[in-house]
Design an enzyme around this catalytic site. Structure first.
Site, PDB file in Angstrom:
ATOM      1  N   GLY A 194     -10.352   1.450  -7.787  1.00 39.31           N
ATOM      2  CA  GLY A 194      -9.257   1.304  -8.752  1.00 39.31           C
ATOM      3  C   GLY A 194      -9.438   0.049  -9.606  1.00 39.31           C
TER       4      GLY A 194
ATOM      5  N   ASN B 184      -7.161   8.351  -8.455  1.00 40.32           N
ATOM      6  CA  ASN B 184      -6.863   7.729  -9.752  1.00 40.32           C
ATOM      7  C   ASN B 184      -8.010   6.826 -10.218  1.00 40.32           C
ATOM      8  OD1 ASN B 184      -5.053   7.432 -11.950  1.00 40.32           O
ATOM      9  ND2 ASN B 184      -4.498   5.385 -11.225  1.00 40.32           N
TER      10      ASN B 184
ATOM     11  N   ASP C 290      -9.518   9.654   2.219  1.00 41.17           N
ATOM     12  CA  ASP C 290      -8.096   9.417   1.998  1.00 41.17           C
ATOM     13  C   ASP C 290      -7.642   8.397   3.037  1.00 41.17           C
ATOM     14  OD1 ASP C 290      -5.266   9.553   2.028  1.00 41.17           O
ATOM     15  OD2 ASP C 290      -5.384  11.518   1.058  1.00 41.17           O
TER      16      ASP C 290
ATOM     17  N   LYS D 216       0.908   4.297  -8.417  1.00 42.94           N
ATOM     18  CA  LYS D 216       1.497   3.085  -9.018  1.00 42.94           C
ATOM     19  C   LYS D 216       2.347   3.302 -10.263  1.00 42.94           C
ATOM     20  CE  LYS D 216      -2.325   2.021 -12.061  1.00 42.94           C
ATOM     21  NZ  LYS D 216      -3.068   0.996 -12.762  1.00 42.94           N
TER      22      LYS D 216
ATOM     23  N   SER E 228       4.241  -6.366  -5.480  1.00 40.94           N
ATOM     24  CA  SER E 228       4.464  -6.344  -6.926  1.00 40.94           C
ATOM     25  C   SER E 228       5.719  -7.125  -7.284  1.00 40.94           C
ATOM     26  CB  SER E 228       4.636  -4.879  -7.336  1.00 40.94           C
ATOM     27  OG  SER E 228       5.185  -4.791  -8.627  1.00 40.94           O
TER      28      SER E 228
ATOM     29  N   TYR F 140       8.840   3.875  -6.647  1.00 43.75           N
ATOM     30  CA  TYR F 140       7.618   3.072  -6.532  1.00 43.75           C
ATOM     31  C   TYR F 140       7.949   1.678  -5.994  1.00 43.75           C
ATOM     32  CZ  TYR F 140       3.909  -0.128  -7.828  1.00 43.75           C
ATOM     33  OH  TYR F 140       2.967  -1.127  -7.787  1.00 43.75           O
TER      34      TYR F 140
ATOM     35  N   LYS G 151       7.026  -0.539  -2.317  1.00 40.77           N
ATOM     36  CA  LYS G 151       6.463  -1.898  -2.175  1.00 40.77           C
ATOM     37  C   LYS G 151       7.364  -2.757  -1.291  1.00 40.77           C
ATOM     38  CE  LYS G 151       2.753  -1.144  -4.298  1.00 40.77           C
ATOM     39  NZ  LYS G 151       1.479  -1.160  -3.572  1.00 40.77           N
TER      40      LYS G 151
ATOM     41  N   LEU H  84       1.631  -1.400 -21.032  1.00 39.22           N
ATOM     42  CA  LEU H  84       1.608  -1.736 -22.457  1.00 39.22           C
ATOM     43  C   LEU H  84       0.200  -2.002 -22.992  1.00 39.22           C
ATOM     44  CD1 LEU H  84       3.164  -2.460 -25.046  1.00 39.22           C
ATOM     45  CD2 LEU H  84       3.369  -4.791 -24.150  1.00 39.22           C
TER      46      LEU H  84
ATOM     47  N   ARG I 282      14.445   1.568 -22.708  1.00 38.75           N
ATOM     48  CA  ARG I 282      14.257   2.519 -21.595  1.00 38.75           C
ATOM     49  C   ARG I 282      15.207   2.118 -20.482  1.00 38.75           C
ATOM     50  NH1 ARG I 282       7.862   2.311 -20.529  1.00 38.75           N
ATOM     51  NH2 ARG I 282       8.522   0.167 -20.251  1.00 38.75           N
ATOM     52  N   PRO I 283      15.834   3.111 -19.839  1.00 41.12           N
ATOM     53  CA  PRO I 283      16.738   2.742 -18.748  1.00 41.12           C
ATOM     54  C   PRO I 283      15.973   1.971 -17.669  1.00 41.12           C
ATOM     55  CG  PRO I 283      16.439   5.148 -18.896  1.00 41.12           C
ATOM     56  CD  PRO I 283      15.722   4.550 -20.047  1.00 41.12           C
TER      57      PRO I 283
ATOM     58  N   ASP J 187      14.753  -1.035 -17.787  1.00 37.70           N
ATOM     59  CA  ASP J 187      13.930  -2.164 -18.235  1.00 37.70           C
ATOM     60  C   ASP J 187      14.762  -3.440 -18.280  1.00 37.70           C
ATOM     61  OD1 ASP J 187      11.550  -0.866 -18.424  1.00 37.70           O
ATOM     62  OD2 ASP J 187      11.505  -0.736 -20.611  1.00 37.70           O
TER      63      ASP J 187
HETATM   64  N1  LIG Z   1      -1.620  -2.454 -12.093  1.00 36.49           N
HETATM   65  C1  LIG Z   1      -0.395  -2.957 -11.951  1.00 36.49           C
HETATM   66  O1  LIG Z   1       0.338  -3.111 -12.931  1.00 36.49           O
HETATM   67  C2  LIG Z   1       0.115  -3.361 -10.587  1.00 36.49           C
HETATM   68  C3  LIG Z   1       1.175  -4.287 -10.495  1.00 36.49           C
HETATM   69  C4  LIG Z   1       1.660  -4.636  -9.233  1.00 36.49           C
HETATM   70  C5  LIG Z   1       1.099  -4.080  -8.091  1.00 36.49           C
HETATM   71  N2  LIG Z   1       0.076  -3.183  -8.212  1.00 36.49           N
HETATM   72  C6  LIG Z   1      -0.484  -2.584  -6.983  1.00 36.49           C
HETATM   73  O2  LIG Z   1      -1.854  -2.940  -6.902  1.00 36.49           O
HETATM   74  C7  LIG Z   1      -2.601  -1.895  -6.261  1.00 36.49           C
HETATM   75  C8  LIG Z   1      -3.766  -1.510  -7.133  1.00 36.49           C
HETATM   76  O3  LIG Z   1      -3.288  -1.119  -8.408  1.00 36.49           O
HETATM   77  P1  LIG Z   1      -4.262  -0.680  -9.577  1.00 36.49           P
HETATM   78  O4  LIG Z   1      -3.579  -1.048 -10.846  1.00 36.49           O
HETATM   79  O5  LIG Z   1      -5.625  -1.156  -9.336  1.00 36.49           O
HETATM   80  O6  LIG Z   1      -4.163   0.900  -9.414  1.00 36.49           O
HETATM   81  P2  LIG Z   1      -5.302   2.029  -9.457  1.00 36.49           P
HETATM   82  O7  LIG Z   1      -4.607   3.332  -9.515  1.00 36.49           O
HETATM   83  O8  LIG Z   1      -6.301   1.706 -10.520  1.00 36.49           O
HETATM   84  O9  LIG Z   1      -6.005   1.817  -8.045  1.00 36.49           O
HETATM   85  C9  LIG Z   1      -5.504   2.403  -6.866  1.00 36.49           C
HETATM   86  C10 LIG Z   1      -6.657   3.136  -6.214  1.00 36.49           C
HETATM   87  O10 LIG Z   1      -6.199   3.669  -4.988  1.00 36.49           O
HETATM   88  C11 LIG Z   1      -6.752   4.962  -4.836  1.00 36.49           C
HETATM   89  N3  LIG Z   1      -5.877   5.687  -3.885  1.00 36.49           N
HETATM   90  C12 LIG Z   1      -4.566   5.998  -4.027  1.00 36.49           C
HETATM   91  N4  LIG Z   1      -4.119   6.615  -2.930  1.00 36.49           N
HETATM   92  C13 LIG Z   1      -5.174   6.695  -2.072  1.00 36.49           C
HETATM   93  C14 LIG Z   1      -5.343   7.218  -0.773  1.00 36.49           C
HETATM   94  N5  LIG Z   1      -4.347   7.811  -0.109  1.00 36.49           N
HETATM   95  N6  LIG Z   1      -6.555   7.130  -0.188  1.00 36.49           N
HETATM   96  C15 LIG Z   1      -7.591   6.521  -0.842  1.00 36.49           C
HETATM   97  N7  LIG Z   1      -7.490   6.010  -2.072  1.00 36.49           N
HETATM   98  C16 LIG Z   1      -6.282   6.090  -2.676  1.00 36.49           C
HETATM   99  C17 LIG Z   1      -6.813   5.547  -6.237  1.00 36.49           C
HETATM  100  O11 LIG Z   1      -7.788   6.569  -6.363  1.00 36.49           O
HETATM  101  C18 LIG Z   1      -7.185   4.300  -7.048  1.00 36.49           C
HETATM  102  O12 LIG Z   1      -8.588   4.178  -7.181  1.00 36.49           O
HETATM  103  C19 LIG Z   1      -1.597  -0.773  -6.013  1.00 36.49           C
HETATM  104  O13 LIG Z   1      -1.115  -0.893  -4.689  1.00 36.49           O
HETATM  105  C20 LIG Z   1      -0.482  -1.069  -6.998  1.00 36.49           C
HETATM  106  O14 LIG Z   1       0.752  -0.556  -6.569  1.00 36.49           O
HETATM  107  C21 LIG Z   1      -0.439  -2.829  -9.425  1.00 36.49           C
END
Ligand SMILES: NC(=O)c1ccc[n+]([C@@H]2O[C@H](COP(=O)([O-])OP(=O)(O)OC[C@H]3O[C@@H](n4cnc5c(N)ncnc54)[C@H](O)[C@@H]3O)[C@@H](O)[C@H]2O)c1
Length: 340
Positions: free
Chosen positions: A13, A38, A61, A87, A127, A151, A155, A202, A294-295, A297
């Site tokens: 990710g 994702n 998974d 996410k 988060s 979501y 967290k 954004l 947006r509601p 925000d």
């Molecule tokens: N990007 C943001 O704005 C943000 C902000 C705060 C917190 N986070 C948290 O940070 C973490 C990473 O976010 P990101 O932006 O890199 O998201 P992302 O979607 O790019 O990365 C998440 C990865 O987890 C994998 N995944 C999801 N469920 C899975 C499962 N059951 N088994 C194996 N793989 C699985 C997806 O394929 C993806 O590659 C998440 O926990 C997200 O909630 C993200």
């Protein structure tokens, strides 16, 4: 002494892939697990090109107990960084069960598997959403917690599960990292945020408008209680965020105990400021329309990052211009994301 091995869930990710490189650069061995729900397998070859080491990776998974057991078997994993989660805030209101099942199911399975293998050092991707509508700015870690979406609830529940686990067994060491708004990309332009459909955040949306992939940006509200009326957020470069994970792992592995830390820069930027910075970085115009709020925000959200600076020796160094320049390089070199 051999270098500690760190397991990354959700490893291909956006944030994890940048963290992977930062951990390698800091001398850790890294093994990654992802089910590509994702992200793309192409990330692995990009990581190899940047980092020169072939990434050790298992497609699985994280909710699957036997698959995760197999990852631990025969390896000495010193710590886990649990990134894997769904996410998208909006989607979570439409598919709440999928969010609870995946985000909490994966967390429970990760902890149970770690326990079976006597690995009790964990970094959890939390988060700023756990602060809900903050009463005071900047937001400190001891602020009241509340959530406004399924979501966000996953967290906050995730944090609560881990706090109960620590209470029951104080030999766990847990880093609760509350990210603010991660943006930017690796300076190579080879990895970055790769949204599958319409971007939820954004910055990727703005960069697709600058690129001409989308006609116009919609700005949701210009009557917020902020200097220019548009929403203010704390943007943090993903490379700084990645370094924050290295700092947190060092802290935990040094035996300093658990820690809850904001990973933000402590500076708020409005939507309009971000748009103008992106136009400067790209040399392209970003046409926009102001539409209704947006509601859910909120006006403004930015961190007090003092604790991370003092305890972890970490701070977000890259500014908004650098975030835009790096996002734009990634967007230009990969107009269709990892797909080509
Ligand atoms: N990007 C943001 O704005 C943000 C902000 C705060 C917190 N986070 C948290 O940070 C973490 C990473 O976010 P990101 O932006 O890199 O998201 P992302 O979607 O790019 O990365 C998440 C990865 O987890 C994998 N995944 C999801 N469920 C899975 C499962 N059951 N088994 C194996 N793989 C699985 C997806 O394929 C993806 O590659 C998440 O926990 C997200 O909630 C993200």
């Amino acid at each position: 002494m051999t270098n500690p091995t760190i397991l990354l869930t959700g490893a291909t990710g956006y944030i994890a892939s940048h963290t992977w490189l930062a951990l390698q650069a800091a001398g850790f061995n890294v093994i990654g697990v992802d089910n590509f729900s994702n992200s793309s397998p192409e990330v692995l070859s990009r990581l190899e090109r940047i980092g020169t080491l072939r990434p050790e990776f298992v497609q699985a998974d994280v909710c699957d107990a036997s698959a995760l057991d197999a990852v631990f078997a025969g390896r000495r994993i010193a710590a886990v960084v649990h990134f894997a989660a769904h996410k998208a805030v909006g989607e979570s209101t439409v598919r709440p069960l999928a969010y609870y099942a995946n985000n909490l199911g994966s967390l429970l399975n990760v902890c149970q598997t770690m326990q079976r293998h006597c690995c009790k050092t964990l970094v959890f991707s939390s988060s700023a959403t756990v602060y809900g509508k903050p009463e005071r700015l900047p937001i400190r870690e001891d602020a009241a917690l509340a959530t406004t979406s399924p979501y966000g609830a996953t967290k906050l529940m995730g944090e609560n599960i881990l706090r109960d686990l620590e209470k029951a067994d104080p030999t766990w060491a847990i880093g609760y990292l509350r990210y603010f708004n991660p943006v930017g990309a690796h300076e190579s332009g080879l990895i970055g945020e790769d949204p599958r459909d319409t971007p939820n955040n954004l910055m990727p949306y703005v960069s697709q408008v600058a690129m001409g992939k989308r006609a116009r940006l919609q700005i949701f509200g210009n009557d917020y209680d902020t200097p220019d009326g548009t929403g203010v957020r704390d943007y943090i470069h993903v490379l700084d965020l990645a370094d924050g994970h290295v700092a947190a792992l060092r802290y935990l592995l040094d035996g300093k105990g658990s820690i809850t830390a904001n990973l933000g820069r402590g500076r708020g930027h409005s939507v309009l400021e971000l748009v103008r910075a992106f136009e400067r970085a790209s040399g392209c115009s970003v046409p926009f329309d102001i539409v209704s709020r947006r509601p859910g925000d909120i006006d403004a959200c930015y961190a007090d990052p003092t604790l991370a600076r003092l305890a972890l020796g970490w701070q977000g160094l890259r500014d908004l211009d650098a975030m835009c320049v790096d996002t734009w390089r990634w967007q230009r070199l990969n107009p269709n994301g990892m797909a080509g």
